[in-house]
Design an enzyme around this catalytic site. Structure first.
Site, PDB file in Angstrom:
ATOM      1  CD  GLU A 129      -8.532  -2.526  -0.102  1.00  0.00           C
ATOM      2  OE1 GLU A 129      -7.322  -2.437   0.151  1.00  0.00           O
ATOM      3  OE2 GLU A 129      -9.093  -1.863  -0.989  1.00  0.00           O
TER       4      GLU A 129
ATOM      5  CE1 TYR B  71      -6.143  -6.440   2.079  1.00  0.00           C
ATOM      6  CE2 TYR B  71      -7.331  -7.312   0.191  1.00  0.00           C
ATOM      7  CZ  TYR B  71      -6.841  -6.240   0.914  1.00  0.00           C
ATOM      8  OH  TYR B  71      -7.049  -4.966   0.453  1.00  0.00           O
TER       9      TYR B  71
ATOM     10  CG  ASP C 108       0.532  -0.426  -7.193  1.00  0.00           C
ATOM     11  OD1 ASP C 108       1.248   0.251  -6.430  1.00  0.00           O
ATOM     12  OD2 ASP C 108      -0.537  -0.950  -6.839  1.00  0.00           O
TER      13      ASP C 108
ATOM     14  CB  SER D 191      -9.616  -5.320  -2.431  1.00  0.00           C
ATOM     15  OG  SER D 191      -9.880  -4.161  -1.727  1.00  0.00           O
TER      16      SER D 191
ATOM     17  NE  ARG E 247       0.400   0.416  -3.664  1.00  0.00           N
ATOM     18  CZ  ARG E 247      -0.763  -0.105  -3.246  1.00  0.00           C
ATOM     19  NH1 ARG E 247      -1.136   0.012  -1.987  1.00  0.00           N
ATOM     20  NH2 ARG E 247      -1.565  -0.722  -4.102  1.00  0.00           N
TER      21      ARG E 247
ATOM     22  CD  GLU F 257      -4.398  -0.936  -8.707  1.00  0.00           C
ATOM     23  OE1 GLU F 257      -5.528  -0.925  -9.210  1.00  0.00           O
ATOM     24  OE2 GLU F 257      -4.135  -1.531  -7.652  1.00  0.00           O
TER      25      GLU F 257
ATOM     26  N   GLY G  81      -3.364   1.218   1.762  1.00  0.00           N
ATOM     27  CA  GLY G  81      -3.370   0.754   3.140  1.00  0.00           C
ATOM     28  C   GLY G  81      -2.420   1.563   3.996  1.00  0.00           C
TER      29      GLY G  81
ATOM     30  CG  ASN H 266      -4.602   2.364  -3.697  1.00  0.00           C
ATOM     31  OD1 ASN H 266      -5.165   3.193  -2.993  1.00  0.00           O
ATOM     32  ND2 ASN H 266      -4.763   1.069  -3.530  1.00  0.00           N
TER      33      ASN H 266
END
Length: 340
Positions: free
Chosen positions: A16, A246, A287, A175, A285, A301, A307, A303
């Site tokens: 990333e 991505y 998820d 990622s 964040r 997970e 981003g 994070n």
């Protein structure tokens, strides 16, 4: 009034790298110049810390140049700043390494500290902590490279107890790098070999009974964190792999997620519980997988440095919650100083 001196770290040695630099550009443009004196340092893919002129060029290009010697000493790079904003993803940035260096230097950093960063980066350790708090997750098995090399049939037998399909993931990469979906034993062995090229520990997760919806919650705060509205990612691919993540147009964000209010409340409550259990700070964040047919939620997970471009999911979640991008990045710097 004296301005707060902020160092933004970007780039790094993960997949990333470019995402990190794009995030850094957004943060640099958003921090109010009347309150903050902001400098950036870009870290190359080889781990070189670039001086200011080279960092500026890397930010402009969107990537740091390859090759060369270490040109800026890490410890000295952070000296003289009130706070560091490490917009770094994956190993050697989001895993507690940079956070530990800054702690030794006595410099506050935005986001989680050593423990929260390291545990969240390691999928196996994170799952163990979350399980101890009763937070729902899919069934999984841990396999080490040494075990698979010495007793592969024992490892395969344990994994087969999960049924097919399964998802094979390196324990310490982000990622979606190195993740494979295996539908039979042949694919499983291939997926394990790929994952072991990237990590010595691999986690194998059972698939849910149906293709799950992927919903996400943003957390903001330290000891009294708040949860954002719930968002959803939709895509046509089999799962949220690297290419889907991505490639422009492969996935879409929907905020708020079109889910029952009770599920939204449950996701936000579980996200806050996980944030506290994992000793996170500043931001995260969280998820989830959500099953329409049963109403089940499974935490996927956490994070700790998502981003951060102006159109990334985390800032978009908070924009939906009434927090503008510039106010959000300013608040994160304040939270770092408050935690000190």
């Amino acid at each position: 009034m004296k301005k707060t001196r902020v160092l933004v770290l970007a780039g790094g040695q993960s997949g990333e790298h470019e995402v990190s630099i794009n995030s850094a550009r957004s943060v640099l443009s958003a921090l109010p110049k009347d309150r903050f004196d902001v400098t950036s340092v870009v870290i190359s893919r080889e781990g070189r810390w670039l001086p200011a002129p080279d960092s500026a060029r890397a930010l402009e290009r969107g990537s740091a140049p390859s090759g060369g010697e270490l040109v800026l000493h890490q410890a000295s790079a952070a000296e003289g700043y009130d706070v560091v904003f490490p917009i770094l993803h994956g190993p050697n940035g989001e895993d507690g390494t940079v956070q530990g260096m800054l702690k030794l230097a006595g410099i506050p950093c935005v986001g989680s500290g050593v423990l929260g960063s390291a545990v969240c980066m390691d999928k196996v350790m994170a799952k163990a902590v979350l399980a101890s708090h009763g937070i729902p997750q899919v069934a999984y098995q841990l396999v080490t490279r040494a075990e698979f090399a010495s007793t592969p049939e024992d490892a395969i037998a344990r994994i087969l107890s999960l049924g097919f399909p399964v998802f094979v993931k390196p324990a310490n990469l982000g990622s979606s790098v190195g993740i494979s979906k295996a539908k039979n034993e042949t694919e499983l062995r291939t997926a394990l070999r790929l994952a072991f090229e990237l990590d010595r520990r691999v986690i194998v997760e059972a698939a849910t009974s149906e293709k799950p919806r992927e919903i996400e919650v943003g957390i903001l705060g330290n000891d009294d964190p708040k949860a954002s509205p719930v968002g959803e990612l939709t895509f046509d691919s089999e799962f949220y792999d690297y290419e889907t993540k991505y490639t422009a147009g492969k996935a879409e964000m929907h905020i708020p997620a079109k889910i029952p209010e009770a599920i939204s409340d449950r996701a936000r409550a579980l996200a806050l519980e996980a944030f506290r259990a994992l000793d996170c700070a500043g931001l995260a964040r969280v998820d989830f997988f959500y099953l329409d047919s049963t109403g089940e939620l499974f935490l996927n997970e956490v994070n700790t440095m998502p981003g951060f471009t102006k159109t990334s999911m985390y800032p978009e979640l908070w924009r939906a919650g009434g927090v503008k991008y510039g106010d959000l990045v300013s608040r994160l710097v304040e939270l770092a100083l408050e935690r000190r």
